[in-house]
Design an enzyme around this catalytic site. Structure first.
Site, PDB file in Angstrom:
ATOM      1  N   ASP A 258      44.346  14.823 -33.804  1.00 57.15           N
ATOM      2  CA  ASP A 258      45.477  13.191 -35.236  1.00 57.15           C
ATOM      3  C   ASP A 258      43.458  11.713 -34.085  1.00 57.15           C
ATOM      4  OD1 ASP A 258      45.482  11.288 -36.908  1.00 57.15           O
ATOM      5  OD2 ASP A 258      47.365  11.623 -36.518  1.00 57.15           O
TER       6      ASP A 258
ATOM      7  N   ASN B  34      47.187  25.108 -35.118  1.00 52.71           N
ATOM      8  CA  ASN B  34      45.939  24.445 -34.186  1.00 52.71           C
ATOM      9  C   ASN B  34      46.062  24.715 -32.669  1.00 52.71           C
ATOM     10  OD1 ASN B  34      48.167  22.868 -35.063  1.00 52.71           O
ATOM     11  ND2 ASN B  34      47.072  20.974 -34.016  1.00 52.71           N
ATOM     12  N   ASP B  35      47.409  24.921 -32.149  1.00 50.27           N
ATOM     13  CA  ASP B  35      48.195  25.001 -30.870  1.00 50.27           C
ATOM     14  C   ASP B  35      47.503  25.897 -30.007  1.00 50.27           C
ATOM     15  OD1 ASP B  35      48.852  21.898 -31.167  1.00 50.27           O
ATOM     16  OD2 ASP B  35      50.535  22.343 -32.186  1.00 50.27           O
TER      17      ASP B  35
ATOM     18  N   PHE C 157      37.384   6.124 -46.791  1.00 51.21           N
ATOM     19  CA  PHE C 157      37.293   5.237 -45.218  1.00 51.21           C
ATOM     20  C   PHE C 157      36.488   6.062 -44.554  1.00 51.21           C
ATOM     21  CE2 PHE C 157      39.679   7.209 -41.633  1.00 51.21           C
ATOM     22  CZ  PHE C 157      39.349   6.294 -40.531  1.00 51.21           C
TER      23      PHE C 157
ATOM     24  N   LYS D 127      42.008  21.549 -26.725  1.00 47.16           N
ATOM     25  CA  LYS D 127      42.540  21.793 -25.959  1.00 47.16           C
ATOM     26  C   LYS D 127      42.760  22.833 -25.100  1.00 47.16           C
ATOM     27  CE  LYS D 127      45.314  20.177 -30.205  1.00 47.16           C
ATOM     28  NZ  LYS D 127      46.272  20.295 -30.955  1.00 47.16           N
TER      29      LYS D 127
ATOM     30  N   THR E 149      45.724  15.730 -29.372  1.00 41.62           N
ATOM     31  CA  THR E 149      46.208  16.195 -30.353  1.00 41.62           C
ATOM     32  C   THR E 149      44.504  15.926 -31.215  1.00 41.62           C
ATOM     33  OG1 THR E 149      47.427  15.161 -32.456  1.00 41.62           O
ATOM     34  CG2 THR E 149      45.899  13.352 -30.280  1.00 41.62           C
TER      35      THR E 149
ATOM     36  N   ASP F 260      51.142  18.699 -27.911  1.00 37.36           N
ATOM     37  CA  ASP F 260      50.517  18.218 -29.485  1.00 37.36           C
ATOM     38  C   ASP F 260      51.024  16.828 -29.596  1.00 37.36           C
ATOM     39  OD1 ASP F 260      48.884  18.491 -31.767  1.00 37.36           O
ATOM     40  OD2 ASP F 260      50.905  19.705 -32.568  1.00 37.36           O
TER      41      ASP F 260
ATOM     42  N   ARG G  67      52.719   0.250 -37.376  1.00 38.71           N
ATOM     43  CA  ARG G  67      51.254   0.411 -38.156  1.00 38.71           C
ATOM     44  C   ARG G  67      51.149  -0.284 -38.347  1.00 38.71           C
ATOM     45  NH1 ARG G  67      49.922   6.818 -36.287  1.00 38.71           N
ATOM     46  NH2 ARG G  67      49.068   6.876 -39.101  1.00 38.71           N
TER      47      ARG G  67
END
Length: 1447
Positions: free
Chosen positions: A827, A1022-1023, A689, A999, A825, A400, A745
């Site tokens: 993300d 989530n993992d 966004f 995953k 991930t 992750d 970033r």
């Protein structure tokens, strides 16, 4: 049955729910909210657990043996010998399984008994979660977990908004907004209205898609569309919302959280699976041997035995009338007798010993202080005791990102406002960029004395008088190599390096130290004079006023490079009274009452600009304070922010510290405080966004002015700016490139002033588009495009996402060990890519980064096909390994993609310098392994730094990035092979925007298709699916709860500990287990097969050689402890060497230490031993007579002698097997030998065994001792000879390391096998990264001109692709002039730089190379000599060539 109609199919695929109507919902038999993850109940535990245990082949095998031993006619051994160990193993396993299941019951009970407020008959009552039903209306309060998947009806916030945290689902701790239907907002918190709500919901059936929900609400005769924005999922937490109400749609196992929870799988190791296979083979072998002996027995009884029935009477069940029939029956019975006698070849004690070894190894992991994290007081923990050796065979790691690789902490690092860069601290006199970290260090004089300098490794002389120790901030001054230590008295001691050529000075620095990023020295370049002279020349310009950002042309001059005189070094002057500590202090924000104490900023000029009311800086921070979706709340009198992303929190926090404090918001207003003055803005619109827009905007009104603020990806913003800003855009682009090149970033900011008339016209069209039922998204995007244009550029921000400590080093070490690392991930794509570069999973050396983002099967297939072609083209022009000496003498007009080569000690032989190891190799555009050997090949090379062969590593050229929606297609049956084909050729793979179940599917795919051993590591709920799916699951006890830890096999506190868990404990566990098994099978075959040889002399009667009691306790008392000590404490090299030489891990990747070949070798060795053990004593004692006339040829004497020699041989063999001796090894090995004699005496003389006196009488005769000596020497001599042969002719890497350790020589010359920290440089990719969603941006310049960032210090290669130029190889190391020699000034061609976009980027100076002459000297130099040592090599690519590259 007839074909189902369309309406019937539709009903099967939909779910109908009516709020507050139990009778209606009961007809569908929906699941309630009760969950169950446990496996057993009180009544089912015993039968189910025994059934599960007897599914293990070994347990079933021993159960069958036990049944046979209960039959007196065929058993020559008591059944107790098998029953007790078997019952013990079953009991221990059952206790462990019961404990695990009790923990699951406790967890289930805690969740099911949580309280939830539910409407019952119009009243709000507290009910357990397990009692919540589909259709119930429930109330949620702030900071409360959502009990079930719920349709949002009303909230405490205006406009029906609420905020949730989804860490349990996707691992993200940022807040997400949900909004209910406008029609249901009116229900509020009025229980009468909510109880009378009878809307009917028609929605999709339960599924595992977290980001998708399709449904319709029918209420009051109208239909309302439902989507994912109106659904609260189980496991989420309500934040910043006082209360909300919702109706339960999915409950219990139907919720998306439970749908994504993978089933708990039974995990076994590769060694276990191999053992099962071997046991099948051994059983077949035993059956064959028993059948052979049964036939032999039947023949012997039929021909010979029938005549000796007076002495050897047949059993009464044997028919005596017909001899062949009787002999056949005897042979059949002997078959089972031999099955019992020979079962000790795989005794139950093998499994007992394996479990004990694993159990103790687990405690060694738990007790390891090196994996203790003091911040959270957390130790590593082995939560299972059955998988330790699998840690030494990991081929794929699935990790992750958020919270696992990163701390999920963003910091505002740098910015550019109106074309001026802020955040860099520059020494104006020297023009050097000082990179500052927050950490501090103590410079101790003892560390500066006689230590190697950062680049050359030369020994620096100690100062005459050691100054006192002071505390200074750490910083790095780029492109300088001389270390400076400032004392508390203000004196500066300069530690000079060897001089460097002008060519190298013009190049950006490479950190070749073995330190992790951020731990760097304060470095200043100084003339190569004595330290006293340098100290006397230091001047006062490094004080506070001397450190500030450059402005305008001065900045261009600094980044373009300086003219150097003399030795090419500018004189730096520093006042004796100045202090480095003072100069590097952070800016003081204490004047701002809302400042944050942990905020760090070192460039004071920005704060001065803000406080002097500079217009552009005010616009910049006002935009940051207003353009966001952050929520503010006051906790204990302190203002705190809750943001959707950590990036937004960092930006709003930066504005707050600079005096632009975001105070509060309502649905139609935002209030900020600017320099103590309150400003309130009317919020007209939020243009939010999304992944297509890659930007967000707000439209605000204050007074008569109206403004649009926008922030987003730099390319998206640049395309929407009005004309006439070319100079500003160019300067800002340079800053963007610089920030992105540092791995930050980036985010671009812009504004647009609006008129009332224009806005009203646009607003009406926007509302019309928002109400459109057809193509609503497309219409809204077109409307947004219209107003988000003609903007004025404000500036850019640069944010750093902090990695956990030691992540880049750990990843580099694990990859050097041969392990492939995938990041899975939830993300965003670009965020994941940026972290990939930060942790050096992705590097600038990559030939290309493939991004799969197709939305359909056809698009994804097309992309995969294109990537496959790219790989083929790349491999076609990339040659394999070759002799570096042939390459050196080749023609200078080399192939454009010619392979790079390592400078070896052959170049050093021309010098009179002592042989020193070359600098660590870099990786070139053709992307070779930093270690110049094949990953699994023999470690060959000179220990003196000799020539190493160069082998291409085919997995270092590419990286693959896959989006979640594309991954769905990649995992489909028609594309999974193509996906795997490309992924297997990539060095790194990143899958982003993936669901928890995806995953697990990726892990399952690799397990199935590659048959590889996998490890999954994560820290959030989530993992959990991924952790359960992998062979090994590792949980990180981090910020997202303990769900991952509770589902894991091992838990650690930080990602960096994974390196030690695998390379030390995993490798040791595998090594120990393999060595244990090899010895165990050897000693048992040596013991058991003695019966086979004896059967040739006893008429195949199943008569045992040994005393039955000896057979029973051989594995339990006589040989168990030494082999257990071997399995627990054995190690070939130390933990330090295991980390220092990650290639030691590679034998486990291919199961080289224990496999069928090694097993057969152990069996043959055991068979040879048993043959010698039996035949030599048999030949000595057959018809033997002692010196005093006693007959010694009886069966009992032979058995006692063979047994004694067997024990002595076992002791000798395990002594040779043991590499690492501890007190425990000595006690167990020698103690077991003594214990044998003690126990034999006790059994025969105290208890009264049948073999009483046999061994005692034998030992009184010299014959016994000579026989034992000859037998043991015969057995040990071949083993010793073979071991010496391997050590001398074919030494393994561990053998080499042990030899060097014994000689106390540090193996710094073995660059072919040793990990080199600089094989992955600490530089970052020049790639645009930004807070919401990112694009490739400046990265295209990398992928089209890939060599522009290559800074190899040891390779020389041509640029290629359109140029015939070759590069300089500075290989003359004979710098006889010493540190005072002056560098050769290379001609002007070295400073050619036509890339105007890079002119202001101090890290992007490129210089062309001179040609290589036949003898390796540099053309164009004063006398053909290089300028120093091996560090002077810095071949670079000419920028004019880079400008023409376009692949």
């Amino acid at each position: 049955m007839g074909t189902k109609t369309q309406p019937q199919l539709a009903k099967e695929n939909e779910r109908r729910i009516r709020a507050n109507d139990k009778e209606f919902n009961a007809q569908f038999k929906y699941h309630n909210n009760y969950i169950k993850t446990s496996k057993y109940s009180l009544f089912t535990f015993l039968p189910f657990n025994l059934l599960e245990q007897f599914q293990r082949l070994a347990n079933f095998y021993f159960l069958c043996l036990l049944v046979l031993q209960l039959i007196p006619a065929i058993s020559s051994l008591t059944p107790v010998t098998t029953a007790i160990p078997l019952i013990g193993v079953l009991t221990l396993t059952a206790v462990k399984d019961a404990y695990d299941d009790i923990q699951r019951h406790i967890s289930d009970s805690q969740v099911n008994n949580r309280k939830s407020k539910t409407l019952r008959n119009g009243k709000l009552v507290e009910a357990k979660w397990s009692e919540v039903q589909v259709g119930d209306v429930i109330r949620l309060d702030n900071n409360q977990f959502v009990a079930a998947d719920t349709l949002l009806l009303s909230t405490s916030e205006p406009n029906g908004l609420c905020f949730i945290e989804t860490a349990e689902l996707d691992g993200e701790t940022n807040l997400k907004a949900k909004q209910c239907l406008t029609e249901t907002i009116e229900l509020g918190d009025r229980h009468d209205l909510l109880w009378n709500f009878n809307g009917e919901i028609i929605c999709e059936r339960p599924n595992n898609l977290l980001n998708k929900f399709d449904g319709t609400l029918i209420w009051r005769g109208q239909r309302f569309a439902l989507d994912n924005e109106k659904i609260l999922l189980r496991g989420c937490v309500l934040r910043n919302t006082q209360w909300c109400y919702g109706v339960v749609v999915f409950a219990g196992v139907d919720t998306k959280l439970m749908q994504n929870s993978g089933k708990t799988q039974f995990k076994s190791t590769g060694v276990d699976r191999l053992l099962n296979f071997i046991i099948i083979g051994i059983v077949l072998f035993l059956v064959s041997i028993c059948a052979l002996f049964a036939i032999g027995c039947a023949i012997w009884e039929g021909l010979i035995g029938q005549h000796f029935q007076l002495y050897l009477p047949w059993e009464h069940i044997i028919p005596k009338d017909y001899i062949p029939t009787g002999a056949t029956v005897i042979g059949l019975l002997v078959f089972f007798s031999y099955a019992i006698v020979l079962n000790t070849v795989v005794p139950i004690s093998l499994y007992v010993s394996v479990e004990v070894i694993r159990f103790v190894q687990s405690f060694l992991i738990n007790w390891d202080e090196e994996m203790y994290y003091p911040t959270t007081n957390t130790y590593a923990k082995a939560r299972t005791t059955t998988l330790n050796e699998e840690l030494g065979q990991i081929q794929y790691i699935f990790s992750d990102k958020t919270g696992t690789l990163t701390q999920n902490i963003m910091t505002f690092n740098k910015c550019s406002i109106n074309g001026r860069s802020y955040g860099d601290v520059i020494d104006l006199r020297t023009g050097e960029l000082v990179e500052i970290t927050e950490q501090q260090t103590i410079f101790q004089n003892s560390n500066t004395n006689n230590r190697p300098s950062p680049s050359s490794g030369a020994i620096v002389a100690p100062p005459a008088a050691p100054p006192p120790i002071i505390l200074v901030h750490k910083a790095e001054v780029h492109a300088k190599k001389t270390s400076m230590v400032v004392t508390s008295s203000g004196e500066a001691q300069v530690l000079p390096d060897r001089p460097r050529s002008d060519l190298e000075r013009s190049a950006p620095p490479m950190d070749t130290s073995d330190k992790r990023p951020g731990l760097k020295h304060v470095r200043y370049s100084a003339p190569s004079r004595s330290q006293d002279e340098d100290a006397g020349r230091l001047s006062p310009r490094l004080g506070g006023s001397g450190l500030s950002p450059p402005v305008g042309n001065e900045e261009r001059r600094i980044s373009g490079g300086f003219k150097r005189s003399g030795a090419g070094c500018m004189q730096r002057q520093l006042s004796r009274t100045s202090s480095c500590d003072k100069a590097l202090q952070s800016v003081d924000f204490s004047a701002n009452p809302h400042h944050e104490s942990d905020f760090r900023w070192y460039d004071r000029t920005l704060l001065d600009a803000v406080r002097s009311d500079e217009e552009h800086s005010h616009v910049f921070f006002r935009l940051l304070a207003l353009c966001h979706t952050v929520m503010a709340e006051t906790v204990d009198g302190k203002l705190e922010y809750q943001a959707q992303s950590p990036d937004e929190a960092a930006l709003v926090s930066a504005a707050r510290n600079f005096g632009f404090v975001f105070r509060t918001r309502t649905p139609n207003s935002i209030t900020i405080e600017v320099m103590g003055q309150t400003e309130e803005y009317e919020l007209l619109n939020i243009l939010d966004f999304n992944n297509v827009r890659k930007r967000m905007s707000v439209i605000l009104r204050r007074g008569d002015s109206m403004v649009l603020y926008c922030k987003g990806a730099d390319n998206v913003i640049y395309d929407r700016l009005h004309g006439g800003q070319e100079d500003l855009k160019a300067r800002t682009q340079d800053h963007l490139n610089k920030f992105a090149g540092e791995g930050l970033r980036t985010l671009a900011l812009a504004e647009r002033r609006l008129t009332e008339q224009y806005y009203n016209d646009w607003r009406s069209r926007q509302q019309e588009a928002a109400l459109s039922m057809d193509s609503r998204e497309q219409k809204l995007n077109a409307i947004y495009e219209e107003i988000e244009s003609e903007m004025q550029l404000v500036g850019v921000t640069a944010i750093e996402d902090k990695l956990q400590d030691g992540v880049p080093k750990s990843i580099a070490n694990l990859q050097n060990a041969g392990i492939k690392i995938w990041v899975l991930t939830g993300d965003k794509q670009e965020t994941a890519i940026n972290i990939g570069y930060s942790c050096q999973l992705l590097t600038d050396e990559l030939a290309d980064v493939f991004i799969v983002d197709g939305n359909s099967v056809e698009e994804v297939e097309k992309q995969l096909r294109q990537f496959k072609e790219s790989i083929k083209i790349y491999n076609r022009f990339r040659p394999g390994g070759f002799d570096p000496f042939d390459r050196l003498n080749s023609d200078s007009n080399m192939d454009p993609l010619s392979v790079t080569m390592t400078q070896t000690s052959a170049f050093m032989q021309e010098t009179n310098l002592p042989p020193t190891p070359p600098p660590p190799p870099a990786i070139s555009v053709v992307t070779f392994s930093a270690e110049c050997n094949d990953l699994f090949g023999d470690e060959k090379g000179s220990e003196d730094g000799g020539t190493a062969s160069i082998v291409v590593d085919e997995n270092t050229g590419f990286a693959l990035v896959v989006n979640g929606h594309s991954l769905v297609h990649c995992l489909s049956p028609e594309l999974e092979n193509k996906f795997l084909d490309i992924a297997s050729q990539c060095k790194a793979v990143i899958c982003c925007r993936v669901t928890p179940l995806q995953k697990a599917l990726v892990v399952e795919l690799i397990k199935r298709a590659k048959n590889a051993v996998t490890l999954a590591i994560g820290d959030g709920a989530n993992d959990v699916s991924m952790i359960k799916a992998a062979h090994i699951g590792v949980g990180i006890s981090g910020q997202e709860g303990l769900q991952a830890v509770l589902s894991s096999d091992y838990s650690i506190a930080q990602f960096r500990y994974l390196e030690r868990l695998l390379l030390v404990h995993g490798r040791w566990s595998y090594y120990r287990m393999c060595k244990f098994l090899r010895y165990f099978f050897y000693k048992n075959f040596a013991f058991t097969l003695c019966h086979c040889w004896y059967s040739l002399f006893c008429g195949f009667s199943a008569q045992t050689v040994f005393d039955p009691m000896f057979i029973s306790v051989y594995n339990l008392f006589y040989t168990s402890l030494p082999v257990l000590a071997l399995g627990v404490f054995e190690q070939d090299v130390s933990d330090k060497n295991s980390l220092e030489f990650p290639r030691l891990y590679t034998p486990g990747l291919k199961s080289e230490l224990f496999n069928i070949r090694e097993f057969i070798y152990s069996v043959l060795h055991g068979a040879f031993t048993s043959l010698v053990l039996f035949l030599i004593p048999y030949g000595v004692y057959k018809d033997g007579v002692s010196a005093n006339g006693f007959i010694v040829s009886d069966h009992m004497t032979l058995g006692a002698v063979v047994a004694t020699i067997l024990i002595v041989d076992n002791t000798a063999q395990i002594s040779l097997y043991t590499s690492y001796w501890t007190v425990v090894n000595h006690v167990t090995i020698w103690g077991s030998l003594v214990w044998y004699f003690v126990l034999d005496y006790f059994y025969n003389y105290v208890i009264g065994g049948p073999y009483v006196g046999s061994l005692t009488q034998a030992m009184k005769d010299l014959t016994f001792w000579v026989t034992m000596l000859i037998t043991v020497m015969t057995l040990v001599a071949p083993v010793l000879a073979y071991k010496f042969y391997l050590l001398d002719v074919h030494p393994s890497l561990s053998d080499k390391i042990r030899q060097k350790s014994l000689k106390k020589i540090h193996s710094r010359a073995s660059s072919d096998v040793r990990r080199t920290a600089s094989s992955r440089r600490g530089r970052r990719s020049v790639r645009s990264g930004y807070a919401f969603a990112h694009q490739e941006g400046f990265g295209r310049l990398i992928t089209s001109g890939k060599i522009m960032h290559k800074l190899p210090q040891d390779f020389a290669f041509p640029l290629g692709l359109g140029t015939k130029k070759t590069q300089v190889l500075h290989n003359n190391l004979n710098s006889a002039d010493g540190p005072n020699s002056k560098s050769n000034n290379v001609t002007g061609q070295h400073m050619v730089n036509n890339n105007t976009n890079m002119r202001q980027n101090q890290n992007q100076n490129h210089s062309s190379m001179a040609d290589i002459t036949a003898d390796g000297r540099v053309n164009g130099g004063d006398d053909g000599r290089g300028s120093g040592g091996s560090d002077d090599m810095s071949p670079r690519a000419p920028c004019q060539d880079l400008d023409t590259i376009n692949l």
